[in-house]
Design an enzyme around this catalytic site. Structure first.
Site, PDB file in Angstrom:
ATOM      1  N   ASP A  10       0.869  -1.323  -0.092  1.00  0.00           N
ATOM      2  CA  ASP A  10       0.237  -0.018   0.112  1.00  0.00           C
ATOM      3  C   ASP A  10       0.989   1.076  -0.106  1.00  0.00           C
ATOM      4  O   ASP A  10       0.501   2.252   0.804  1.00  0.00           O
ATOM      5  CB  ASP A  10      -0.904   0.035   0.996  1.00  0.00           C
ATOM      6  CG  ASP A  10      -2.134   0.813   0.962  1.00  0.00           C
ATOM      7  OD1 ASP A  10      -2.451   1.235   0.026  1.00  0.00           O
ATOM      8  OD2 ASP A  10      -2.707   1.444   1.850  1.00  0.00           O
ATOM      9  N   PRO A  58      -4.494  10.220   2.362  1.00  0.00           N
ATOM     10  CA  PRO A  58      -4.499   9.099   2.979  1.00  0.00           C
ATOM     11  C   PRO A  58      -2.957   8.201   2.614  1.00  0.00           C
ATOM     12  O   PRO A  58      -2.824   8.207   1.502  1.00  0.00           O
ATOM     13  CB  PRO A  58      -5.729   8.433   2.769  1.00  0.00           C
ATOM     14  CG  PRO A  58      -5.957   8.828   1.463  1.00  0.00           C
ATOM     15  CD  PRO A  58      -5.528  10.249   1.259  1.00  0.00           C
TER      16      PRO A  58
END
Length: 173
Positions: free
Chosen positions: A53, A67
């Site tokens: 990620d 984010p």
């Protein structure tokens, strides 16, 4: 999965390590019982792979609410600490979660294993070497990580991609 549908499940190192942490990622970091459930799903084989990620936002973007976090520099260390040292998974199982299973899902038939006919993509790791995560030593453009200051084991000494040395001497952390 049990019914034969092509469904996969991926988790991230930060969702395996943290709980009840207010650090902006999508999906958000959950409570302890959710983390425990994810660990159980890894043990049962429901989780197929771990993805980094990797979201190397600038300090300004992160402060503005972007984010994500840097994932490349810390993924192995955090997964090794949590899944091998704390939970007791084998290094072989961790390797499958981090490489082989993802390659298999994506039909990359020559990736994810060290065997004749496969691309020679692998790392050399000193499992006895301990270090403290220090984002100032990251090679990524970004330094945004909640793992700052955590002690980990297993320094990556060398990285090979398609048989060619791409990283040497384990100077990331």
């Amino acid at each position: 999965k049990k019914m034969g549908y092509p469904v996969t499940c991926e988790v991230t190192p930060h969702h395996l390590y943290f709980h009840d942490l207010d650090y902006r990622v999508n999906p958000p970091i959950r409570q302890k019982e959710d983390l425990d459930t994810v660990i159980e799903m890894i043990k049962k084989g429901v989780v197929d792979c771990i993805g980094t990620d990797h979201a190397p936002h600038s300090k300004e973007d992160k402060e503005a609410g972007a984010p994500g976090m840097v994932g490349i520099e810390t993924s192995f260390y955090i997964c090794y600490k949590k899944l091998v040292e704390e939970v007791g998974l084998t290094l072989s199982k961790l390797s499958a979660l981090l490489s082989y299973n993802g390659a298999k899902i994506l039909n990359l038939n020559n990736k994810g294993r060290v065997l004749p006919g496969y691309d020679a993509d692998f790392v050399i790791i000193d499992l006895n070497d301990k270090m403290i995560i220090d984002s100032e030593k990251f090679l990524s453009k970004s330094k945004n990580t909640p793992f700052e200051g955590i002690e980990v084991s297993g320094r990556i000494m060398q990285t090979f991609v398609n048989g060619k040395l791409k990283y040497d001497k384990g100077d990331l952390l």
